[in-house]
Design a protein around this motif. Structure first.
Motif, PDB file in Angstrom:
ATOM      1  N   SER A 162      40.198  36.278  46.244  1.00  0.00           N
ATOM      2  CA  SER A 162      40.338  35.178  47.203  1.00  0.00           C
ATOM      3  C   SER A 162      41.550  34.320  46.879  1.00  0.00           C
ATOM      4  O   SER A 162      42.317  33.944  47.774  1.00  0.00           O
ATOM      5  CB  SER A 162      39.064  34.321  47.201  1.00  0.00           C
ATOM      6  N   CYS A 163      41.746  34.020  45.611  1.00  0.00           N
ATOM      7  CA  CYS A 163      42.910  33.227  45.207  1.00  0.00           C
ATOM      8  C   CYS A 163      44.203  33.987  45.481  1.00  0.00           C
ATOM      9  O   CYS A 163      45.208  33.395  45.886  1.00  0.00           O
ATOM     10  CB  CYS A 163      42.813  32.862  43.727  1.00  0.00           C
ATOM     11  N   SER A 164      44.185  35.308  45.281  1.00  0.00           N
ATOM     12  CA  SER A 164      45.367  36.125  45.563  1.00  0.00           C
ATOM     13  C   SER A 164      45.702  36.119  47.054  1.00  0.00           C
ATOM     14  O   SER A 164      46.870  36.065  47.433  1.00  0.00           O
ATOM     15  CB  SER A 164      45.141  37.561  45.089  1.00  0.00           C
ATOM     16  N   CYS A 165      44.676  36.175  47.884  1.00  0.00           N
ATOM     17  CA  CYS A 165      44.896  36.134  49.335  1.00  0.00           C
ATOM     18  C   CYS A 165      45.530  34.813  49.756  1.00  0.00           C
ATOM     19  O   CYS A 165      46.436  34.778  50.596  1.00  0.00           O
ATOM     20  CB  CYS A 165      43.576  36.338  50.081  1.00  0.00           C
ATOM     21  N   ILE A 203      42.065  32.770  56.149  1.00  0.00           N
ATOM     22  CA  ILE A 203      40.655  32.811  56.549  1.00  0.00           C
ATOM     23  C   ILE A 203      39.861  33.683  55.585  1.00  0.00           C
ATOM     24  O   ILE A 203      38.783  33.297  55.110  1.00  0.00           O
ATOM     25  CB  ILE A 203      40.524  33.342  57.989  1.00  0.00           C
ATOM     26  N   LEU A 204      40.415  34.863  55.273  1.00  0.00           N
ATOM     27  CA  LEU A 204      39.738  35.781  54.357  1.00  0.00           C
ATOM     28  C   LEU A 204      39.576  35.163  52.980  1.00  0.00           C
ATOM     29  O   LEU A 204      38.508  35.244  52.364  1.00  0.00           O
ATOM     30  CB  LEU A 204      40.531  37.084  54.262  1.00  0.00           C
ATOM     31  N   GLY A 205      40.647  34.527  52.479  1.00  0.00           N
ATOM     32  CA  GLY A 205      40.581  33.887  51.173  1.00  0.00           C
ATOM     33  C   GLY A 205      39.608  32.722  51.147  1.00  0.00           C
ATOM     34  O   GLY A 205      38.866  32.542  50.178  1.00  0.00           O
ATOM     35  N   GLY A 206      39.590  31.933  52.239  1.00  0.00           N
ATOM     36  CA  GLY A 206      38.671  30.799  52.304  1.00  0.00           C
ATOM     37  C   GLY A 206      37.220  31.227  52.350  1.00  0.00           C
ATOM     38  O   GLY A 206      36.377  30.669  51.639  1.00  0.00           O
ATOM     39  N   VAL A 207      36.932  32.242  53.179  1.00  0.00           N
ATOM     40  CA  VAL A 207      35.553  32.748  53.268  1.00  0.00           C
ATOM     41  C   VAL A 207      35.130  33.369  51.944  1.00  0.00           C
ATOM     42  O   VAL A 207      34.011  33.145  51.456  1.00  0.00           O
ATOM     43  CB  VAL A 207      35.432  33.771  54.420  1.00  0.00           C
ATOM     44  N   GLY A 208      36.032  34.153  51.335  1.00  0.00           N
ATOM     45  CA  GLY A 208      35.713  34.767  50.046  1.00  0.00           C
ATOM     46  C   GLY A 208      35.488  33.731  48.965  1.00  0.00           C
ATOM     47  O   GLY A 208      34.598  33.878  48.121  1.00  0.00           O
ATOM     48  N   LEU A 209      36.295  32.657  48.998  1.00  0.00           N
ATOM     49  CA  LEU A 209      36.142  31.594  48.005  1.00  0.00           C
ATOM     50  C   LEU A 209      34.811  30.875  48.176  1.00  0.00           C
ATOM     51  O   LEU A 209      34.126  30.549  47.199  1.00  0.00           O
ATOM     52  CB  LEU A 209      37.308  30.604  48.129  1.00  0.00           C
ATOM     53  N   PHE A 210      34.422  30.654  49.435  1.00  0.00           N
ATOM     54  CA  PHE A 210      33.137  29.996  49.707  1.00  0.00           C
ATOM     55  C   PHE A 210      31.978  30.837  49.188  1.00  0.00           C
ATOM     56  O   PHE A 210      31.074  30.322  48.508  1.00  0.00           O
ATOM     57  CB  PHE A 210      32.988  29.758  51.210  1.00  0.00           C
ATOM     58  N   PHE A 211      31.997  32.142  49.485  1.00  0.00           N
ATOM     59  CA  PHE A 211      30.908  33.009  49.035  1.00  0.00           C
ATOM     60  C   PHE A 211      30.914  33.198  47.522  1.00  0.00           C
ATOM     61  O   PHE A 211      29.865  33.425  46.925  1.00  0.00           O
ATOM     62  CB  PHE A 211      30.972  34.362  49.744  1.00  0.00           C
ATOM     63  N   SER A 212      32.103  33.100  46.909  1.00  0.00           N
ATOM     64  CA  SER A 212      32.145  33.231  45.454  1.00  0.00           C
ATOM     65  C   SER A 212      31.417  32.065  44.784  1.00  0.00           C
ATOM     66  O   SER A 212      30.774  32.249  43.752  1.00  0.00           O
ATOM     67  CB  SER A 212      33.593  33.305  44.964  1.00  0.00           C
ATOM     68  N   PHE A 213      31.481  30.881  45.397  1.00  0.00           N
ATOM     69  CA  PHE A 213      30.760  29.746  44.827  1.00  0.00           C
ATOM     70  C   PHE A 213      29.251  29.860  45.068  1.00  0.00           C
ATOM     71  O   PHE A 213      28.454  29.345  44.272  1.00  0.00           O
ATOM     72  CB  PHE A 213      31.298  28.434  45.399  1.00  0.00           C
ATOM     73  N   THR A 214      28.853  30.541  46.147  1.00  0.00           N
ATOM     74  CA  THR A 214      27.421  30.790  46.322  1.00  0.00           C
ATOM     75  C   THR A 214      26.927  31.779  45.271  1.00  0.00           C
ATOM     76  O   THR A 214      25.769  31.719  44.859  1.00  0.00           O
ATOM     77  CB  THR A 214      27.118  31.339  47.725  1.00  0.00           C
ATOM     78  N   GLU A 215      27.816  32.681  44.847  1.00  0.00           N
ATOM     79  CA  GLU A 215      27.433  33.641  43.806  1.00  0.00           C
ATOM     80  C   GLU A 215      27.267  32.950  42.451  1.00  0.00           C
ATOM     81  O   GLU A 215      26.345  33.263  41.698  1.00  0.00           O
ATOM     82  CB  GLU A 215      28.488  34.749  43.717  1.00  0.00           C
ATOM     83  N   ILE A 216      28.154  32.018  42.133  1.00  0.00           N
ATOM     84  CA  ILE A 216      28.004  31.305  40.861  1.00  0.00           C
ATOM     85  C   ILE A 216      26.782  30.399  40.915  1.00  0.00           C
ATOM     86  O   ILE A 216      26.127  30.145  39.897  1.00  0.00           O
ATOM     87  CB  ILE A 216      29.281  30.498  40.522  1.00  0.00           C
ATOM     88  N   LEU A 217      26.425  29.931  42.133  1.00  0.00           N
ATOM     89  CA  LEU A 217      25.180  29.185  42.301  1.00  0.00           C
ATOM     90  C   LEU A 217      23.987  30.092  42.016  1.00  0.00           C
ATOM     91  O   LEU A 217      23.014  29.678  41.366  1.00  0.00           O
ATOM     92  CB  LEU A 217      25.093  28.626  43.722  1.00  0.00           C
ATOM     93  N   GLY A 218      24.066  31.352  42.493  1.00  0.00           N
ATOM     94  CA  GLY A 218      22.997  32.303  42.216  1.00  0.00           C
ATOM     95  C   GLY A 218      22.863  32.601  40.735  1.00  0.00           C
ATOM     96  O   GLY A 218      21.752  32.725  40.214  1.00  0.00           O
ATOM     97  N   VAL A 219      24.001  32.695  40.023  1.00  0.00           N
ATOM     98  CA  VAL A 219      23.965  32.916  38.575  1.00  0.00           C
ATOM     99  C   VAL A 219      23.295  31.740  37.882  1.00  0.00           C
ATOM    100  O   VAL A 219      22.447  31.901  36.997  1.00  0.00           O
ATOM    101  CB  VAL A 219      25.389  33.135  38.026  1.00  0.00           C
ATOM    102  N   TRP A 220      23.676  30.520  38.291  1.00  0.00           N
ATOM    103  CA  TRP A 220      23.091  29.314  37.673  1.00  0.00           C
ATOM    104  C   TRP A 220      21.588  29.233  37.931  1.00  0.00           C
ATOM    105  O   TRP A 220      20.811  28.910  37.023  1.00  0.00           O
ATOM    106  CB  TRP A 220      23.795  28.072  38.222  1.00  0.00           C
ATOM    107  N   LEU A 221      21.182  29.552  39.161  1.00  0.00           N
ATOM    108  CA  LEU A 221      19.754  29.526  39.484  1.00  0.00           C
ATOM    109  C   LEU A 221      18.993  30.578  38.683  1.00  0.00           C
ATOM    110  O   LEU A 221      17.879  30.320  38.206  1.00  0.00           O
ATOM    111  CB  LEU A 221      19.550  29.767  40.983  1.00  0.00           C
ATOM    112  N   ALA A 222      19.606  31.776  38.543  1.00  0.00           N
ATOM    113  CA  ALA A 222      18.939  32.846  37.791  1.00  0.00           C
ATOM    114  C   ALA A 222      18.779  32.471  36.322  1.00  0.00           C
ATOM    115  O   ALA A 222      17.719  32.705  35.722  1.00  0.00           O
ATOM    116  CB  ALA A 222      19.738  34.143  37.926  1.00  0.00           C
ATOM    117  N   VAL A 223      19.827  31.878  35.736  1.00  0.00           N
ATOM    118  CA  VAL A 223      19.739  31.460  34.332  1.00  0.00           C
ATOM    119  C   VAL A 223      18.685  30.375  34.159  1.00  0.00           C
ATOM    120  O   VAL A 223      17.859  30.413  33.233  1.00  0.00           O
ATOM    121  CB  VAL A 223      21.109  30.969  33.837  1.00  0.00           C
TER     122      VAL A 223
END
Length: 212
Positions: free
Chosen positions: A93-96, A176-196
């Motif tokens: 996402s950052c590369s895009c 748009i692709l980078g922004g959407v990917g960046l948004f979903f990447s933060f939902t993934e780190i939220l999922g990691v935090w919730l799982a831990v």
């Protein structure tokens, strides 16, 4: 029950994985729909989209089962895999978002070279363009075989290259692709935090003397 407790963490993790599951099913459905209506003809493109959808579906199922049963092993593998996906997606996402026009042309050249002739012909027909990038003023030199281009514009005085048309909208699409990917990447780190967090919590219904 206060938010952040065992039940709240479990429900939040289940809800997040249900969303991931729906996104995975959506990707599979879109690939099948595109193939059915003839929008996508390349087996590589369809296979790639379906593979991403299946992977997301599988990891969401693992997370959902682990959250429902408070399964320590499943939750561990779930958060490790999700964290690796986060790192990969965050970097892409950052590369895009940081890609300039020269890098876009290089990437487009590489992607065009991987496409088969049928996929190239479909793109030329849908975008009404011929070839990738026109580096000369001669139409004869521009087309390796002018009769192979199915676009209607090939018989007109002006026929843009597919690369020029793609690059005209590439910057906006990458943002748009980078922004959407960046948004979903933060939902993934939220999922990691919730799982831990959820993995280290004690089930109030379990035996108080049992180990986690």
């Amino acid at each position: 029950m206060v938010c952040g407790g065992f039940t709240c963490s479990r429900n939040a993790l289940c809800s997040l994985n249900v969303v991931y599951m729906l996104v995975g099913l959506l990707l599979i459905g879109v690939a099948a729909w595109g193939k059915g209506f003839g929008l996508l003809s390349s087996i590589h493109i369809i296979g790639g989209v379906i593979a991403v959808g299946v992977f997301l579906l599988l990891i969401s199922i693992v997370g959902l089962i682990g959250a429902i049963h408070h399964h320590q092993v499943m939750l561990f593998f779930y958060m490790v895999i999700l964290f690796l996906v986060f790192l990969f997606q965050f970097g892409i996402s950052c590369s895009c978002l940081a890609m300039n026009r020269g890098q876009q042309e290089t990437l487009l050249n590489s992607a065009w070279g991987l496409l088969n002739n049928k996929t190239k012909a479909d793109l030329e027909s849908q975008l009404d363009c011929c070839g990738l990038l026109n580096k000369t003023d001669s139409r004869t030199e521009f087309y390796q075989d002018v009769t192979s281009c199915p676009a209607q514009c090939k018989n007109t005085p002006i026929c843009f290259s597919c690369g020029d048309k793609m690059l005209n909208h590439a910057t906006e699409a990458l943002k748009i692709l980078g922004g959407v990917g960046l948004f979903f990447s933060f939902t993934e780190i939220l999922g990691v935090w919730l799982a831990v967090r959820y993995r280290n919590q004690k089930d109030p219904r379990a035996n108080p003397s049992a180990f986690l």
